[in-house]
Design a protein around this motif. Structure first.
Motif, short mmCIF file in Angstrom:
data_model
loop_
_atom_site.label_atom_id
_atom_site.label_comp_id
_atom_site.label_asym_id
_atom_site.label_seq_id
_atom_site.Cartn_x
_atom_site.Cartn_y
_atom_site.Cartn_z
N GLN A 1 50.84 -98.17 -42.54
CA GLN A 1 49.54 -98.44 -43.17
C GLN A 1 49.48 -97.82 -44.56
O GLN A 1 48.95 -98.42 -45.50
N ASP B 1 51.64 -99.88 -46.95
CA ASP B 1 50.95 -101.13 -47.26
C ASP B 1 49.82 -100.87 -48.26
O ASP B 1 49.60 -101.64 -49.19
N THR C 1 55.26 -101.80 -49.60
CA THR C 1 55.76 -102.70 -48.56
C THR C 1 56.04 -104.09 -49.09
O THR C 1 57.07 -104.69 -48.82
N GLY C 2 55.11 -104.62 -49.88
CA GLY C 2 55.27 -105.96 -50.42
C GLY C 2 56.51 -106.09 -51.27
O GLY C 2 57.24 -107.08 -51.20
#
Length: 273
Positions: free
Chosen positions: A232, A235, A240-241
């Motif tokens: 979390q 993100d 993360t992306g």
């Protein structure tokens, strides 16, 4: 027409002429005529994404600060610098008074405690978060005070300018913070989806970068932000992306550019028993 070269693909292929300029412009551009335009509506459903992003380029961070200072908007520069160095939610940022950072002897403190609003409202066990005041914050606050006479220790740091010249000590609204950030983002062409969380995400992103993506720093940020998992936190930061995109781009299965090929050492062989 750009520079062209002739390539012999062998007897079974006709000679091909490659436009180097066109390739440089877009390495993924298809040759004209290999596919026809769409004749039907091809739109498909995707989720609306309004997530704010961190400012990842250190040069862009400096440009934002320089722009505020150049416009003599010292309060807004202080807001930006404090926001990206403290990592507080904007709701907590706007509660700060100069007495949080400066003691009765008019010296900057090293740290100060704050009970974050979300912690206060959602957790049974109340726990302060301790904020450390670094040199960047000291410089930005000092610059503001030097250009703003009559400031009291009890004043809100990010006082609403609509009350300037009056006696009302009231912080600015979070909508004003977002408007200011979007304004500077547009003026400088940052190309970042900016909202109030951009300040906090910028803090977290550069904390991870500074630590070389140390897992201990990730756990620290997870605890600091009150997230239930480290995923979390990743993100939220926006890492993360990038990693997902990199995973897709490097895979290249069925291609000579697959992930085991390293341009610096040639092809690596994976032995499977």
């Amino acid at each position: 027409m750009g520079k062209v070269i002739t390539v012999d693909f062998g007897a079974r292929c006709q000679e091909k002429v490659i436009d180097i300029a066109a390739v440089a412009d877009s390495r993924r551009a298809l040759r004209q005529g290999v596919i026809a335009p769409a004749v039907e509506d091809t739109r498909y459903q995707v989720a609306n994404e309004h997530t704010s992003e961190p400012i990842k380029d250190l040069d862009d961070i400096q440009r934002v600060s320089d722009w505020f200072i150049g416009e003599e908007r010292y309060r807004d520069n202080m807001l930006f610098i404090v926001g990206i160095n403290f990592g507080l939610r904007v709701s907590d940022l706007l509660t700060l008074r100069f007495s949080h950072l400066i003691d009765e002897q008019f010296r900057f403190k090293t740290t100060f405690p704050i009970l974050e609003k979300k912690t206060r409202n959602t957790r049974k066990v109340q726990k302060n978060r301790y904020i450390t005041i670094n040199d960047a914050v000291v410089d930005a606050v000092t610059l503001y005070l030097e250009h703003t006479p009559g400031v009291k220790l009890s004043d809100y740091m990010f006082r609403s300018e609509s009350n300037r010249g009056g006696n009302v000590n009231k912080p600015m609204h979070r909508n004003s913070v977002e408007r200011i950030l979007k304004e500077v983002g547009g003026e400088l062409g940052l190309g970042v989806h900016i909202a109030t969380h951009t300040l906090r995400k910028t803090f977290a992103y550069h904390q991870m970068l500074m630590s070389n993506n140390d897992p201990r720093k990730l756990l620290l940020l997870q605890k600091m932000f009150g997230h239930s998992t480290s995923a979390q936190t990743l993100d939220y930061i926006g890492i993360t992306g990038e990693e997902i995109e990199d995973a897709y781009m490097r895979l290249n299965l069925g291609s000579g550019k697959h992930y085991l090929v390293d341009s610096s050492i040639g092809e690596t062989t994976l032995f499977v028993g």
